[in-house]
Write a protein that holds these residues in place. Structure first.
Motif, PDB file in Angstrom:
ATOM      1  N   GLY A   1      32.414  30.316  27.781  1.00 45.55           N
ATOM      2  CA  GLY A   1      32.504  30.317  26.324  1.00 45.55           C
ATOM      3  C   GLY A   1      31.855  29.106  25.676  1.00 45.55           C
ATOM      4  N   SER A   2      31.561  28.090  26.451  1.00 46.78           N
ATOM      5  CA  SER A   2      30.904  26.899  25.908  1.00 46.78           C
ATOM      6  C   SER A   2      29.385  26.964  26.073  1.00 46.78           C
TER       7      SER A   2
ATOM      8  N   SER B   1      32.572  21.499  26.189  1.00 44.64           N
ATOM      9  CA  SER B   1      33.617  21.952  27.115  1.00 44.64           C
ATOM     10  C   SER B   1      34.957  21.815  26.422  1.00 44.64           C
ATOM     11  N   LYS B   2      35.603  22.932  26.198  1.00 50.68           N
ATOM     12  CA  LYS B   2      36.907  22.869  25.522  1.00 50.68           C
ATOM     13  C   LYS B   2      37.845  21.920  26.273  1.00 50.68           C
ATOM     14  N   SER B   3      37.896  22.067  27.588  1.00 50.27           N
ATOM     15  CA  SER B   3      38.820  21.242  28.379  1.00 50.27           C
ATOM     16  C   SER B   3      38.240  19.872  28.711  1.00 50.27           C
TER      17      SER B   3
ATOM     18  N   THR C   1      35.626  20.815  33.175  1.00 51.79           N
ATOM     19  CA  THR C   1      34.999  21.844  34.008  1.00 51.79           C
ATOM     20  C   THR C   1      33.974  21.206  34.943  1.00 51.79           C
TER      21      THR C   1
ATOM     22  N   GLU D   1      37.216  38.900  30.546  1.00 54.10           N
ATOM     23  CA  GLU D   1      38.159  37.784  30.669  1.00 54.10           C
ATOM     24  C   GLU D   1      39.413  38.086  29.834  1.00 54.10           C
TER      25      GLU D   1
ATOM     26  N   VAL E   1      40.978  33.003  36.513  1.00 50.83           N
ATOM     27  CA  VAL E   1      39.829  32.100  36.547  1.00 50.83           C
ATOM     28  C   VAL E   1      40.301  30.679  36.830  1.00 50.83           C
TER      29      VAL E   1
ATOM     30  N   LYS F   1      39.043  28.024  39.746  1.00 52.62           N
ATOM     31  CA  LYS F   1      38.554  26.675  39.437  1.00 52.62           C
ATOM     32  C   LYS F   1      39.312  25.637  40.268  1.00 52.62           C
TER      33      LYS F   1
HETATM   34  O1  F6P Z   1      34.912  30.676  33.012  1.00 44.38           O
HETATM   35  C1  F6P Z   1      36.235  30.369  32.832  1.00 44.38           C
HETATM   36  C2  F6P Z   1      36.469  29.484  31.671  1.00 44.38           C
HETATM   37  O2  F6P Z   1      37.796  29.062  31.792  1.00 44.38           O
HETATM   38  C3  F6P Z   1      36.205  30.164  30.338  1.00 44.38           C
HETATM   39  O3  F6P Z   1      37.327  30.730  29.790  1.00 44.38           O
HETATM   40  C4  F6P Z   1      35.635  29.046  29.519  1.00 44.38           C
HETATM   41  O4  F6P Z   1      34.923  29.517  28.431  1.00 44.38           O
HETATM   42  C5  F6P Z   1      34.802  28.324  30.554  1.00 44.38           C
HETATM   43  O5  F6P Z   1      35.597  28.358  31.721  1.00 44.38           O
HETATM   44  C6  F6P Z   1      34.419  26.921  30.231  1.00 44.38           C
HETATM   45  O6  F6P Z   1      35.545  26.107  30.034  1.00 44.38           O
HETATM   46  P1  F6P Z   1      35.415  24.755  29.237  1.00 44.38           P
HETATM   47  O7  F6P Z   1      34.917  25.045  27.878  1.00 44.38           O
HETATM   48  O8  F6P Z   1      36.784  24.161  29.240  1.00 44.38           O
HETATM   49  O9  F6P Z   1      34.435  23.880  29.996  1.00 44.38           O
END
Ligand code: F6P
Length: 529
Positions: free
Chosen positions: A152-153, A202-204, A207, A348, A489, A493
């Motif tokens: 999604g990013s 990256s939302k989190s 990654t 997803e 997912v 990870k």
């Molecule tokens: O592919 C799995 C996922 O958890 C997606 O839902 C998300 O868009 C992607 O990883 C990237 O995550 P992030 O934006 O935290 O890096």
């Protein structure tokens, strides 16, 4: 044990409903069918007449929506209720494109002022970037934007960039998602380090792929410049402290919120790399298109509500008629990444086997979602659509205004799409008799949704994306599953992170690695030599 869905009287009615009619025959027998089964949103035309549904199927499906509380779920979604139960939070992607004077409260606080504050910061930065006021380490204006992100990013930015950029923009976009280093190495050859902005999206901000690529980019730029160059990095994340720890300066950190799902995040600051290339005006057009579809979804009567009816059809085809896939067929080369974008959104979100309250489902939920530019698909997998034994929902998306095409090409795209749609629905009786003739039998009756629109612009793309977000939400509401989490997912990870030191030859396999993983790592020469 049966779930509330399969137990429901209308579901039982639908199970017993005679739905054997051929959509081609239904079309022939009912002159008013096309008009009744076509839905409109401004200049968007959605033709559902080629699904084998009758008025009585629709009547039951609409009752199912009521019985499953879909109207209440829609209100809960828009009003900021905690619709993502397993993560205990709302899913407020609609707030990202709502009107600035709206107000939506999360934990007692109105989120709209913060959304607009962040969008304004982004707009000011985008404006400065596009006008050449943001400069690289040697004083030249920036001309390249490299998006480092995945899922999604990345998917929305890449898809919308291909759809909307025309190549004359002041900035060039490059995207890097995979971790093997080759994508990044290929980008080095196309950019000048002193003219490049890196967006770490990256939302989190945790990654593996993204942070590895970001660290490599940081080191590369530092080596090229002879000093660290934090001002050529932007961070987009819900994790402010991780952006700060990475070294992104405060004024280059753009925020999203935990209540924005990654696959729903394009209209937030996640869209910064896209806006940098196409401009804020067109980015806002995309957001306005999404908002227009949001308003339609929230307020249109059920019988004309496009996402609602598409969601009902999806559930009907998948759970009751055995469809095992959804194939997305855009007839526009600029939409070549749309199937991949919708694949994440659909699979997803709907790839779930338990209901929101943790009960195993006793009906099929999300299927595979895939696709290709329609005209290319015609020459590869369409044979399977026409005469194979599988059943999928085929969604055609076709612009009707071609604008400036050479005379020789005029009309051929539309004719190709309509020809395939008709053949899939009507089929053809065998010509002659005997086994030879059987090869030419096309039974038809393949479920087809035909979406026509005037032209591919930012507003229409926004409407199409929001339409699918809401279609997916309706399917999830009917099935009683949560479309906003992705625990499977997350597991993958976590396991991959544990294996990384082994694959790098730095550690033996952890206790949780099973026999096949250990043997694969040994065969690859990572340990035990
Ligand atoms: O592919 C799995 C996922 O958890 C997606 O839902 C998300 O868009 C992607 O990883 C990237 O995550 P992030 O934006 O935290 O890096």
């Amino acid at each position: 044990m049966t779930t509330a869905l399969t137990h429901s009287p209308v579901w039982q009615e639908l199970l017993g409903h005679d739905d054997t009619e051929h959509a081609g025959a239904l079309l022939g027998a009912d002159p008013g069918r096309v008009e009744r089964y076509c839905l409109h949103h401004e200049d968007l035309r959605v033709d559902l007449s080629r699904h084998p549904v009758t008025d009585s199927t629709w009547e039951r499906l609409l009752r199912l929506a009521e019985e499953r509380g879909v109207p209440g779920r829609i209100e809960a979604l828009f009003s900021g209720a905690s619709v993502n139960e397993s993560e205990g939070r709302p899913a407020l992607h609609t707030a990202l494109r709502s009107r600035p004077d709206a107000s939506i409260h999360v934990d007692g606080e109105d989120v709209i002022p913060a959304v607009y504050e962040e969008l304004q910061r982004m707009a000011a930065f985008v404006e400065a970037l596009r006008s050449g006021d943001v400069r690289g380490y040697d004083g030249r204006p920036l001309r390249h934007v490299v998006n480092i992100g995945i899922g999604g990013s990345e998917a929305g930015v890449t898809m919308a960039h291909q759809a909307l950029a025309d190549g004359d923009e002041p900035l060039r976009l490059h995207t890097v998602s995979g971790v093997d280093g080759r994508e990044l190495a290929a980008v080095w050859g196309r950019i000048d380090p002193a003219e490049t902005l890196f967006c770490v999206a990256s939302k989190s901000f945790s990654t593996l792929e993204t942070l590895t690529n970001a660290r490599t980019a940081w080191a590369w730029l530092e080596a090229e410049a002879g000093r660290p160059v934090p001002e050529q990095f932007v961070g987009i994340s819900a994790n402010e402290s991780a952006m700060a720890d990475f070294g992104i300066p405060a004024e280059r950190r753009f925020r999203i919120w935990e209540w924005v799902g990654g696959r729903y995040s394009l209209p937030s600051t996640m869209g910064l790399p896209l806006a940098a290339v196409i401009g804020m005006e067109r980015f806002n057009e995309l957001r306005r298109g999404m908002r227009a579809m949001d308003e339609h979804f929230r307020s249109a009567p059920a019988a004309q509500n496009i996402p609602l009816l598409l969601g009902l059809l999806g559930v009907w085809q998948i759970s009751l008629r055995g469809a095992t896939g959804h194939v997305v067929l855009p007839y526009h080369p600029g939409l070549r990444r749309l199937p991949a974008y919708l694949q994440q959104l659909d699979m997803e979100s709907l790839g779930k086997s338990v209901t929101r309250d943790g009960q195993p489902v006793d009906y099929p939920t999300g299927t595979s979602c895939w696709g290709e530019v329609g005209i290319n698909g015609q020459h590869s997998f369409f044979q399977w659509l026409h005469q194979g034994t599988g059943r999928v929902i085929a969604e055609f998306l076709v612009p009707v205004e071609e604008g400036g095409l050479p005379e020789r090409h005029a009309g051929l795209n539309l004719a190709s799409a309509l020809g395939q749609v008709q053949a899939l629905c009507q089929g053809q009786a065998p010509q002659g008799s005997g086994p030879e003739a059987e090869h030419h039998r096309y039974e038809g009756g393949r479920p087809v949704t035909l979406i026509l629109f005037r032209r591919l612009d930012a507003y229409t793309l926004g409407r199409l994306l929001a339409l699918h977000e809401h279609r997916v939400f309706v399917q999830a509401s009917l099935w009683g599953i949560n479309p906003f989490d992705q625990w499977g997912v997350e597991l993958g990870k976590r396991v991959a992170k544990g294996l990384a030191p082994v694959a790098r030859g730095e550690a033996p396999p952890p206790a949780e690695a099973d026999a096949a993983t250990r043997q694969a790592l040994r065969w690859a020469g990572c340990w035990g030599a």
